[in-house]
Write an enzyme that holds these catalytic residues in place. Structure first.
Site, PDB file in Angstrom:
ATOM      1  N   SER A  77       0.820  -1.211   0.000  1.00 28.85           N
ATOM      2  CA  SER A  77       0.000   0.000   0.000  1.00 28.85           C
ATOM      3  C   SER A  77       0.852   1.257   0.000  1.00 28.85           C
ATOM      4  O   SER A  77       0.375   2.323  -0.367  1.00 28.85           O
ATOM      5  CB  SER A  77      -0.864   0.047   1.265  1.00 28.85           C
ATOM      6  OG  SER A  77      -1.645  -1.094   1.376  1.00 28.85           O
ATOM      7  N   HIS A  84      -1.962  -2.977  -6.708  1.00 20.69           N
ATOM      8  CA  HIS A  84      -2.551  -2.607  -5.420  1.00 20.69           C
ATOM      9  C   HIS A  84      -4.065  -2.749  -5.484  1.00 20.69           C
ATOM     10  O   HIS A  84      -4.755  -1.944  -6.107  1.00 20.69           O
ATOM     11  CB  HIS A  84      -2.148  -1.177  -5.048  1.00 20.69           C
ATOM     12  CG  HIS A  84      -2.643  -0.758  -3.703  1.00 20.69           C
ATOM     13  ND1 HIS A  84      -3.309   0.414  -3.469  1.00 20.69           N
ATOM     14  CD2 HIS A  84      -2.588  -1.407  -2.504  1.00 20.69           C
ATOM     15  CE1 HIS A  84      -3.630   0.482  -2.193  1.00 20.69           C
ATOM     16  NE2 HIS A  84      -3.207  -0.608  -1.601  1.00 20.69           N
ATOM     17  N   GLU A 107      -4.581  -0.219  -8.558  1.00 23.44           N
ATOM     18  CA  GLU A 107      -3.514   0.709  -8.928  1.00 23.44           C
ATOM     19  C   GLU A 107      -2.353  -0.146  -9.431  1.00 23.44           C
ATOM     20  O   GLU A 107      -1.865  -1.027  -8.706  1.00 23.44           O
ATOM     21  CB  GLU A 107      -3.082   1.543  -7.719  1.00 23.44           C
ATOM     22  CG  GLU A 107      -4.106   2.605  -7.334  1.00 23.44           C
ATOM     23  CD  GLU A 107      -3.752   3.354  -6.053  1.00 23.44           C
ATOM     24  OE1 GLU A 107      -4.091   4.536  -5.964  1.00 23.44           O
ATOM     25  OE2 GLU A 107      -3.157   2.749  -5.136  1.00 23.44           O
ATOM     26  N   ASN A 119      -4.195   5.854  -1.267  1.00 25.33           N
ATOM     27  CA  ASN A 119      -3.755   5.876   0.133  1.00 25.33           C
ATOM     28  C   ASN A 119      -3.069   7.186   0.501  1.00 25.33           C
ATOM     29  O   ASN A 119      -3.129   7.625   1.656  1.00 25.33           O
ATOM     30  CB  ASN A 119      -2.838   4.690   0.434  1.00 25.33           C
ATOM     31  CG  ASN A 119      -3.642   3.409   0.573  1.00 25.33           C
ATOM     32  OD1 ASN A 119      -4.876   3.443   0.613  1.00 25.33           O
ATOM     33  ND2 ASN A 119      -2.968   2.283   0.626  1.00 25.33           N
TER      34      ASN A 119
HETATM   35  N1  LIG Z   1      -5.721  -4.283   4.790  1.00 24.65           N
HETATM   36  C1  LIG Z   1      -6.012  -3.540   3.745  1.00 24.65           C
HETATM   37  O1  LIG Z   1      -7.055  -2.890   3.713  1.00 24.65           O
HETATM   38  C2  LIG Z   1      -5.086  -3.503   2.568  1.00 24.65           C
HETATM   39  C3  LIG Z   1      -5.534  -2.956   1.354  1.00 24.65           C
HETATM   40  C4  LIG Z   1      -4.687  -2.960   0.244  1.00 24.65           C
HETATM   41  C5  LIG Z   1      -3.420  -3.472   0.365  1.00 24.65           C
HETATM   42  N2  LIG Z   1      -2.997  -3.990   1.560  1.00 24.65           N
HETATM   43  C6  LIG Z   1      -1.632  -4.532   1.619  1.00 24.65           C
HETATM   44  O2  LIG Z   1      -1.706  -5.933   1.580  1.00 24.65           O
HETATM   45  C7  LIG Z   1      -0.640  -6.484   2.339  1.00 24.65           C
HETATM   46  C8  LIG Z   1      -1.209  -7.402   3.397  1.00 24.65           C
HETATM   47  O3  LIG Z   1      -2.044  -6.663   4.264  1.00 24.65           O
HETATM   48  P1  LIG Z   1      -3.162  -7.361   5.168  1.00 24.65           P
HETATM   49  O4  LIG Z   1      -3.934  -6.269   5.780  1.00 24.65           O
HETATM   50  O5  LIG Z   1      -3.844  -8.407   4.408  1.00 24.65           O
HETATM   51  O6  LIG Z   1      -2.204  -8.015   6.290  1.00 24.65           O
HETATM   52  P2  LIG Z   1      -2.512  -9.242   7.264  1.00 24.65           P
HETATM   53  O7  LIG Z   1      -1.535  -9.130   8.364  1.00 24.65           O
HETATM   54  O8  LIG Z   1      -3.956  -9.293   7.583  1.00 24.65           O
HETATM   55  O9  LIG Z   1      -2.153 -10.525   6.378  1.00 24.65           O
HETATM   56  C9  LIG Z   1      -0.838 -10.851   6.027  1.00 24.65           C
HETATM   57  C10 LIG Z   1      -0.765 -12.352   5.858  1.00 24.65           C
HETATM   58  O10 LIG Z   1       0.514 -12.676   5.358  1.00 24.65           O
HETATM   59  C11 LIG Z   1       0.915 -13.922   5.924  1.00 24.65           C
HETATM   60  N3  LIG Z   1       2.372 -14.043   5.801  1.00 24.65           N
HETATM   61  C12 LIG Z   1       3.312 -13.472   6.548  1.00 24.65           C
HETATM   62  N4  LIG Z   1       4.546 -13.833   6.093  1.00 24.65           N
HETATM   63  C13 LIG Z   1       4.356 -14.663   5.046  1.00 24.65           C
HETATM   64  C14 LIG Z   1       5.223 -15.390   4.173  1.00 24.65           C
HETATM   65  N5  LIG Z   1       6.539 -15.295   4.310  1.00 24.65           N
HETATM   66  N6  LIG Z   1       4.662 -16.139   3.210  1.00 24.65           N
HETATM   67  C15 LIG Z   1       3.339 -16.240   3.087  1.00 24.65           C
HETATM   68  N7  LIG Z   1       2.464 -15.572   3.886  1.00 24.65           N
HETATM   69  C16 LIG Z   1       2.970 -14.810   4.849  1.00 24.65           C
HETATM   70  C17 LIG Z   1       0.401 -13.827   7.348  1.00 24.65           C
HETATM   71  O11 LIG Z   1       0.259 -15.118   7.907  1.00 24.65           O
HETATM   72  C18 LIG Z   1      -0.939 -13.114   7.167  1.00 24.65           C
HETATM   73  O12 LIG Z   1      -2.012 -14.009   7.025  1.00 24.65           O
HETATM   74  C19 LIG Z   1       0.147  -5.316   2.898  1.00 24.65           C
HETATM   75  O13 LIG Z   1       1.211  -5.023   2.060  1.00 24.65           O
HETATM   76  C20 LIG Z   1      -0.881  -4.203   2.890  1.00 24.65           C
HETATM   77  O14 LIG Z   1      -0.297  -2.936   2.828  1.00 24.65           O
HETATM   78  C21 LIG Z   1      -3.806  -4.037   2.644  1.00 24.65           C
END
Ligand SMILES: NC(=O)c1ccc[n+]([C@@H]2O[C@H](COP(=O)([O-])OP(=O)(O)OC[C@H]3O[C@@H](n4cnc5c(N)ncnc54)[C@H](O)[C@@H]3O)[C@@H](O)[C@H]2O)c1
Length: 586
Positions: free
Chosen positions: A106, A127, A139, A177
């Site tokens: 993000s 994204h 994005e 963002n």
């Molecule tokens: N939460 C949002 O609204 C949102 C929106 C757009 C983008 N993002 C981006 O998406 C990404 C994830 O965010 P999230 O909110 O889903 O986080 P989250 O913490 O809810 O999920 C991350 C997941 O990654 C897994 N993980 C960790 N290390 C790993 C590895 N080495 N291999 C495989 N899996 C692994 C974890 O077990 C976890 O389930 C971030 O980069 C975030 O910026 C989040």
């Protein structure tokens, strides 16, 4: 996000390998996917057969080894640069040479992630927005090394998945963002300082601006740990704008395990981890406290013809006796000059409004219980003089309210001898009081000054409830809630345009399709009026002195040039933007 992205691809007919780090995490992801697709079936958006086919396209695995033969990887691990760089290094070794490696980051630098591999030309940002199956926008972030073929392949894939892509370069927070997180962080700051309550802040933004959810509820959906990391990165990469420095409360909540919906508690409490159902907790307000409210039967309304028509209709429609009095500040010659604008003496029944009568002078307001003065457009001295005169004319105990969106209410209150009975009633909406009608359920910021009495606030709350609207109590600070959160975001969008990072259309698209806003920032600006946006932004800057709140030079220039948006034929768009159905703060 990982489970949501898996669903998007499987729905689009693509075979997916869903990879997690542990068996337990994999099960959680599988459960999220199952819950989401079951819900789609229940809601009639997917047939049971299609759900089964969708799930049949997904294989689940622990560890990266399962990714050797895939054509594209989308990484959605926690928002930490070191972790992502290590992961991309491993993916580079494991994945076949032609595979594209995409990150869903993000806020982190896609370029820094790309150079952790031996194939930076095949690394790109994709994204997605939360919830990924619902939000249309992707994005697409191309770095200086991403090859054109990879960009085109990813754009084509987005189209195949039914998504709308906006391709941009690698900048902190990209479009959405970069515009969203300052606003979210400021909302947390307002909550942390007890400036306004949890439900009130969310109601103000949701109902006052037509947003799909309030900022605190949205943070619970995003995940407070993810939001914290994004803000940290935005602060470091985005020029150390203090509005991005994570509010201390966020860190405390993350440390305490209050991560939002995913942990079952964040700003709100949920029925369980992963649930979207809010359950009451000790912060949930009980019935609106109206103890001590004074009876209000007769209401005086002062303002322009349009404002008194709108406000008069709302109050008369709720059963109040209404006395309306036209007042045009520009016709007033400062203190003592209002005679020119309000005339003197006499009451006449106004045509068409049942419980409403028109007064030709302030004397007609002698026996009202509440005066609502729609004084937007008036300068402070003119408005103070009006209130001093109202104080003379109105009976003791009558409340005097101003609808100002830009003047400090306390300065107006101190022009009277009854500051305890003076408060702000700011009607949030694109056209302010003039945009009201009997059908509109108004969102009203009840602005309490340090001199306002609790009875005055309770009375205002009771009146807002009687209008069928939402009363949001806040203190007397520039912009109150809605304008203080909305206009800096709009100003940031103008700065982004000015920096040539993106276009009017793409920025508007990003906020509508990525965040579900009813209108993009430039549509909102054209609708509200650029001169009003500039006035609000100036008042915020004047009071808070935050450098990043200074009005964007482009906004100043457009106003100087007379391109004011609505009503002038030209604003950010030419001709003026299409009206939108949602409502914004003005
Ligand atoms: N939460 C949002 O609204 C949102 C929106 C757009 C983008 N993002 C981006 O998406 C990404 C994830 O965010 P999230 O909110 O889903 O986080 P989250 O913490 O809810 O999920 C991350 C997941 O990654 C897994 N993980 C960790 N290390 C790993 C590895 N080495 N291999 C495989 N899996 C692994 C974890 O077990 C976890 O389930 C971030 O980069 C975030 O910026 C989040």
């Amino acid at each position: 996000m990982g489970a949501g992205i898996v669903e998007v691809f499987a729905r689009g007919g693509v075979d997916v390998v869903a990879v997690e780090i542990t068996p337990a995490a994999l099960e959680r992801g599988r459960a999220t996917l199952t819950r989401s697709t079951d819900r789609a079936v229940t809601r009639g958006r997917l047939t049971a057969a299609d759900r089964d086919a969708l799930l049949g396209r997904v294989t689940f695995a622990v560890g990266l080894a399962a990714l050797g033969e895939v054509d594209l990887v989308i990484e959605a691990v926690p928002e930490q640069l070191g972790l992502k760089r290590r992961l991309f290094g491993e993916l580079d070794r494991i994945c076949k040479p032609g595979a594209i490696l995409a990150t869903n980051t993000s806020s982190l630098s896609v370029t820094e992630i790309a150079v952790a591999t031996e194939r930076p030309s095949q690394v790109i940002g994709m994204h997605f927005f939360n919830p990924a199956p619902v939000m249309k926008l992707v994005e697409v972030i191309r770095t200086v090394t991403t090859s054109t073929e990879v960009v085109e392949a990813v754009e084509a894939l987005c189209g195949r998945l039914g998504k709308v892509d906006v391709t941009i370069t690698d900048r902190a927070g990209f479009i959405a963002n970069a515009l969203l997180f300052g606003y979210l962080n400021q909302a947390v700051a307002m909550f942390e300082s007890r400036y306004v309550g949890r439900e009130d802040i969310d109601a103000a933004m949701k109902l006052g601006c037509g947003l799909p959810m309030g900022p605190l509820a949205l943070l619970d959906l995003i995940g407070l740990d993810t939001a914290y990391e994004i803000l940290e990165t935005m602060y470091r990469r985005g020029g150390r704008d203090r509005r991005h420095a994570p509010v201390p409360l966020l860190r405390q909540m993350v440390t305490a395990g209050l991560l939002g919906r995913k942990s079952g508690q964040g700003f709100y409490r949920y029925a369980g981890p992963g649930s979207s159902t809010v359950v009451p907790d000790d912060q949930t307000p009980s019935a609106i406290p109206v103890d001590g409210a004074r009876p209000v039967a007769r209401v005086g309304v002062i303002g322009s013809d349009a404002a008194i028509a709108g406000l008069g209709e709302v109050f008369a429609g709720a059963g109040y006796d209404v006395v309306v009095l036209p007042w045009e500040p520009e016709k007033s010659a400062g203190p003592g000059g209002r005679e020119k604008s309000v005339g003197t003496g006499g009451l006449e029944k106004s045509a068409g409004t049942g419980g409403s009568e028109k007064s030709a002078g302030l004397e007609g307001l002698a026996d009202v219980d509440l005066v609502v003065a729609a004084v937007d457009g008036g300068d402070l001295e003119t408005v103070r003089a009006l209130f001093a005169e109202l104080d003379e004319v109105c009976r003791p105990g009558a409340l005097l309210a101003t609808t100002t969106g830009t003047l400090p209410v306390i300065d107006i209150a101190m022009a009277t001898r009854r500051p305890a009975d003076v408060l702000g009633l700011h009607f949030a909406g694109p056209a302010g009081p003039a945009g009201l009608s009997a059908e509109v359920r108004p969102v009203v910021e009840i602005v309490e000054t340090i001199r306002s009495s609790t009875e005055a606030v309770a009375t205002a709350r009771a009146v807002c409830a009687a209008l069928g609207g939402t009363g949001v109590v806040c203190r007397d600070r520039a912009g109150f809630v809605v304008n203080a959160l909305l206009f800096p975001y709009l100003n940031d969008a103008v700065r982004m345009l000015e920096a040539s990072y993106s276009t009017v259309d793409d920025i508007d698209h990003a906020m509508k399709l990525g965040c579900g806003y009813p209108a993009g920032p430039f549509e909102m600006l054209d609708l509200v009026g650029l001169d009003i946006a500039l006035a609000v932004q100036r008042s915020l800057y004047r009071e808070l002195r935050e450098p990043s709140l200074a009005p964007a030079p482009l906004l100043e220039k457009l106003v100087t040039a007379g391109f004011l948006g609505r009503g002038t034929g030209r604003g950010f768009r030419e001709p003026t933007a299409q009206p939108f159905s949602g409502r914004s703060g003005g």
